[in-house]
Motif scaffolding. Structure first.
Motif, PDB file in Angstrom:
ATOM      1  N   LEU A   1       2.178 -50.976   7.355  1.00  0.00           N
ATOM      2  CA  LEU A   1       2.359 -50.752   5.992  1.00  0.00           C
ATOM      3  C   LEU A   1       2.241 -52.668   6.207  1.00  0.00           C
ATOM      4  CD1 LEU A   1       3.374 -49.922   3.732  1.00  0.00           C
ATOM      5  CD2 LEU A   1       5.330 -49.969   4.545  1.00  0.00           C
ATOM      6  N   PRO A   2       2.553 -53.196   6.751  1.00  0.00           N
ATOM      7  CA  PRO A   2       2.330 -54.978   6.141  1.00  0.00           C
ATOM      8  C   PRO A   2       1.038 -55.916   6.450  1.00  0.00           C
ATOM      9  CG  PRO A   2       4.169 -54.515   7.804  1.00  0.00           C
ATOM     10  CD  PRO A   2       3.356 -53.583   7.937  1.00  0.00           C
ATOM     11  N   ASP A   3       0.717 -55.192   7.400  1.00  0.00           N
ATOM     12  CA  ASP A   3      -1.118 -55.374   6.811  1.00  0.00           C
ATOM     13  C   ASP A   3      -1.690 -54.448   5.516  1.00  0.00           C
ATOM     14  OD1 ASP A   3      -1.396 -56.504   9.177  1.00  0.00           O
ATOM     15  OD2 ASP A   3      -2.410 -55.244  10.033  1.00  0.00           O
ATOM     16  N   HIS A   4      -1.285 -52.673   5.595  1.00  0.00           N
ATOM     17  CA  HIS A   4      -1.565 -53.273   3.808  1.00  0.00           C
ATOM     18  C   HIS A   4      -1.396 -53.865   2.729  1.00  0.00           C
ATOM     19  CE1 HIS A   4      -2.666 -48.974   0.798  1.00  0.00           C
ATOM     20  NE2 HIS A   4      -0.823 -49.428   0.765  1.00  0.00           N
ATOM     21  N   VAL A   5       0.084 -54.015   3.027  1.00  0.00           N
ATOM     22  CA  VAL A   5       0.198 -54.564   1.932  1.00  0.00           C
ATOM     23  C   VAL A   5      -0.460 -56.003   1.540  1.00  0.00           C
ATOM     24  CG1 VAL A   5       2.438 -55.909   0.495  1.00  0.00           C
ATOM     25  CG2 VAL A   5       2.731 -53.854   1.765  1.00  0.00           C
ATOM     26  N   ALA A   6      -0.787 -56.526   2.775  1.00  0.00           N
ATOM     27  CA  ALA A   6      -1.540 -58.003   2.574  1.00  0.00           C
ATOM     28  C   ALA A   6      -2.558 -57.937   2.053  1.00  0.00           C
ATOM     29  CB  ALA A   6      -1.701 -58.796   4.051  1.00  0.00           C
ATOM     30  N   TRP A   7      -3.412 -56.480   2.714  1.00  0.00           N
ATOM     31  CA  TRP A   7      -4.475 -56.194   1.389  1.00  0.00           C
ATOM     32  C   TRP A   7      -4.468 -55.424  -0.079  1.00  0.00           C
ATOM     33  CZ3 TRP A   7      -5.620 -50.901  -0.692  1.00  0.00           C
ATOM     34  CH2 TRP A   7      -6.937 -50.398  -0.325  1.00  0.00           C
ATOM     35  N   LEU A   8      -3.349 -55.116  -0.457  1.00  0.00           N
ATOM     36  CA  LEU A   8      -2.637 -54.549  -2.024  1.00  0.00           C
ATOM     37  C   LEU A   8      -3.400 -56.317  -2.656  1.00  0.00           C
ATOM     38  CD1 LEU A   8       0.124 -51.914  -1.832  1.00  0.00           C
ATOM     39  CD2 LEU A   8      -2.965 -51.977  -2.742  1.00  0.00           C
TER      40      LEU A   8
ATOM     41  N   GLU B   1      -4.512 -58.994  -1.877  1.00  0.00           N
ATOM     42  CA  GLU B   1      -5.907 -60.109  -1.868  1.00  0.00           C
ATOM     43  C   GLU B   1      -7.173 -59.091  -3.006  1.00  0.00           C
ATOM     44  OE1 GLU B   1      -9.806 -59.569   0.929  1.00  0.00           O
ATOM     45  OE2 GLU B   1      -8.024 -59.743   2.282  1.00  0.00           O
ATOM     46  N   GLN B   2      -6.921 -57.626  -3.204  1.00  0.00           N
ATOM     47  CA  GLN B   2      -7.815 -56.863  -4.212  1.00  0.00           C
ATOM     48  C   GLN B   2      -6.910 -57.527  -5.380  1.00  0.00           C
ATOM     49  OE1 GLN B   2      -9.934 -55.419  -2.567  1.00  0.00           O
ATOM     50  NE2 GLN B   2      -9.368 -56.201  -1.112  1.00  0.00           N
ATOM     51  N   TYR B   3      -5.348 -57.240  -5.711  1.00  0.00           N
ATOM     52  CA  TYR B   3      -5.115 -57.388  -6.982  1.00  0.00           C
ATOM     53  C   TYR B   3      -5.656 -59.679  -7.467  1.00  0.00           C
ATOM     54  CZ  TYR B   3      -2.307 -54.364  -7.626  1.00  0.00           C
ATOM     55  OH  TYR B   3      -1.497 -52.835  -7.840  1.00  0.00           O
TER      56      TYR B   3
ATOM     57  N   ARG C   1     -18.717 -50.384  -4.335  1.00  0.00           N
ATOM     58  CA  ARG C   1     -18.307 -50.973  -4.215  1.00  0.00           C
ATOM     59  C   ARG C   1     -16.499 -50.944  -3.864  1.00  0.00           C
ATOM     60  NH1 ARG C   1     -16.251 -54.595  -1.873  1.00  0.00           N
ATOM     61  NH2 ARG C   1     -15.422 -56.157  -2.766  1.00  0.00           N
ATOM     62  N   ILE C   2     -15.827 -49.679  -4.761  1.00  0.00           N
ATOM     63  CA  ILE C   2     -14.900 -49.017  -4.294  1.00  0.00           C
ATOM     64  C   ILE C   2     -14.740 -48.075  -3.498  1.00  0.00           C
ATOM     65  CG2 ILE C   2     -13.418 -46.772  -5.219  1.00  0.00           C
ATOM     66  CD1 ILE C   2     -12.638 -49.193  -7.026  1.00  0.00           C
ATOM     67  N   ASP C   3     -15.955 -47.816  -3.310  1.00  0.00           N
ATOM     68  CA  ASP C   3     -15.716 -47.638  -1.337  1.00  0.00           C
ATOM     69  C   ASP C   3     -15.884 -48.165  -0.366  1.00  0.00           C
ATOM     70  OD1 ASP C   3     -15.800 -44.697  -2.377  1.00  0.00           O
ATOM     71  OD2 ASP C   3     -18.064 -44.607  -1.976  1.00  0.00           O
ATOM     72  N   GLU C   4     -16.171 -49.138  -0.444  1.00  0.00           N
ATOM     73  CA  GLU C   4     -16.923 -50.736   0.201  1.00  0.00           C
ATOM     74  C   GLU C   4     -15.208 -51.422   0.630  1.00  0.00           C
ATOM     75  OE1 GLU C   4     -18.933 -53.809  -1.055  1.00  0.00           O
ATOM     76  OE2 GLU C   4     -20.726 -52.398  -0.599  1.00  0.00           O
ATOM     77  N   ILE C   5     -14.413 -51.272  -0.983  1.00  0.00           N
ATOM     78  CA  ILE C   5     -13.103 -51.707  -0.358  1.00  0.00           C
ATOM     79  C   ILE C   5     -11.908 -50.437  -0.191  1.00  0.00           C
ATOM     80  CG2 ILE C   5     -10.926 -52.190  -2.632  1.00  0.00           C
ATOM     81  CD1 ILE C   5     -12.982 -53.364  -4.938  1.00  0.00           C
ATOM     82  N   VAL C   6     -12.482 -49.355  -0.467  1.00  0.00           N
ATOM     83  CA  VAL C   6     -10.950 -48.577   0.601  1.00  0.00           C
ATOM     84  C   VAL C   6     -11.298 -48.327   1.843  1.00  0.00           C
ATOM     85  CG1 VAL C   6     -10.659 -46.316   0.703  1.00  0.00           C
ATOM     86  CG2 VAL C   6     -11.247 -46.885  -1.115  1.00  0.00           C
ATOM     87  N   ALA C   7     -12.757 -48.716   2.514  1.00  0.00           N
ATOM     88  CA  ALA C   7     -13.141 -48.785   3.685  1.00  0.00           C
ATOM     89  C   ALA C   7     -12.345 -50.174   4.455  1.00  0.00           C
ATOM     90  CB  ALA C   7     -14.902 -48.911   4.410  1.00  0.00           C
ATOM     91  N   GLY C   8     -12.137 -50.845   3.550  1.00  0.00           N
ATOM     92  CA  GLY C   8     -10.915 -51.949   4.229  1.00  0.00           C
ATOM     93  C   GLY C   8      -9.918 -52.275   4.619  1.00  0.00           C
ATOM     94  N   ASP C   9      -9.176 -51.157   3.482  1.00  0.00           N
ATOM     95  CA  ASP C   9      -7.827 -50.669   4.117  1.00  0.00           C
ATOM     96  C   ASP C   9      -7.173 -50.757   5.295  1.00  0.00           C
ATOM     97  OD1 ASP C   9      -4.797 -49.741   3.367  1.00  0.00           O
ATOM     98  OD2 ASP C   9      -5.751 -48.504   1.974  1.00  0.00           O
ATOM     99  N   PRO C  10      -6.458 -51.418   5.762  1.00  0.00           N
ATOM    100  CA  PRO C  10      -5.451 -50.841   7.091  1.00  0.00           C
ATOM    101  C   PRO C  10      -5.397 -50.020   7.262  1.00  0.00           C
ATOM    102  CG  PRO C  10      -4.730 -53.605   6.367  1.00  0.00           C
ATOM    103  CD  PRO C  10      -5.659 -52.382   5.277  1.00  0.00           C
ATOM    104  N   PHE C  11      -4.911 -48.992   6.261  1.00  0.00           N
ATOM    105  CA  PHE C  11      -4.232 -47.736   6.227  1.00  0.00           C
ATOM    106  C   PHE C  11      -5.560 -46.759   6.604  1.00  0.00           C
ATOM    107  CE2 PHE C  11      -0.071 -47.462   3.483  1.00  0.00           C
ATOM    108  CZ  PHE C  11       0.130 -47.811   4.512  1.00  0.00           C
ATOM    109  N   THR C  12      -6.742 -47.241   6.069  1.00  0.00           N
ATOM    110  CA  THR C  12      -8.144 -46.880   6.096  1.00  0.00           C
ATOM    111  C   THR C  12      -8.379 -46.947   7.698  1.00  0.00           C
ATOM    112  OG1 THR C  12      -8.692 -46.518   4.484  1.00  0.00           O
ATOM    113  CG2 THR C  12     -10.933 -45.964   6.079  1.00  0.00           C
ATOM    114  N   VAL C  13      -9.135 -48.017   7.782  1.00  0.00           N
ATOM    115  CA  VAL C  13      -9.208 -48.466   9.128  1.00  0.00           C
ATOM    116  C   VAL C  13      -8.220 -47.924  10.709  1.00  0.00           C
ATOM    117  CG1 VAL C  13      -9.239 -50.268  11.157  1.00  0.00           C
ATOM    118  CG2 VAL C  13      -9.726 -50.424   8.379  1.00  0.00           C
ATOM    119  N   ALA C  14      -6.749 -47.620  10.696  1.00  0.00           N
ATOM    120  CA  ALA C  14      -5.908 -47.248  11.212  1.00  0.00           C
ATOM    121  C   ALA C  14      -6.287 -45.951  11.317  1.00  0.00           C
ATOM    122  CB  ALA C  14      -4.794 -47.965  10.713  1.00  0.00           C
ATOM    123  N   GLY C  15      -6.833 -45.345   9.970  1.00  0.00           N
ATOM    124  CA  GLY C  15      -7.142 -43.662  10.352  1.00  0.00           C
ATOM    125  C   GLY C  15      -5.139 -42.779  10.207  1.00  0.00           C
TER     126      GLY C  15
END
Length: 98
Positions: free
Chosen positions: A19-26, A28-30, A58-72
């Protein structure tokens, strides 16, 4: 405009570990202007993000970078829509039908 629906695919303790990495990623996207709103679903089985980007790729690229996605720990459902009506604060995001 896109609605990104996240559904957790792992137990909440695994989600919370990332979650902390996901929040940091959010954040960044904002800052980049991609996200307009986001939050947890109730009950807490995922989340929702209202996003803007040039196209689906572009959305698919952004989603792929979400730490939640990376962590599965989540799966995304992406829905594109044409925002023909908005609140006044989002008027500059309104689109017209082609």
């Amino acid at each position: 405009m896109f609605v990104l629906e996240l559904t957790y695919t792992a137990p909440l303790d695994a989600v919370d570990a990332v979650l902390p990495d996901h929040v940091a990623w959010l954040e960044e996207q904002y800052e980049k202007g991609h996200f307009l709103a986001s939050g947890r679903k109730n009950p807490r089985d995922g989340g929702v993000i209202l996003a803007i980007a040039g196209d689906r790729a572009r959305i698919d690229e952004i989603v792929a970078g979400d730490p939640f996605t990376v962590a599965g720990v989540c799966a995304y459902r992406v829905t594109e829509f044409i925002a023909t009506k908005t609140a006044p604060e989002l008027a500059h995001h309104r689109q017209t039908l082609g």
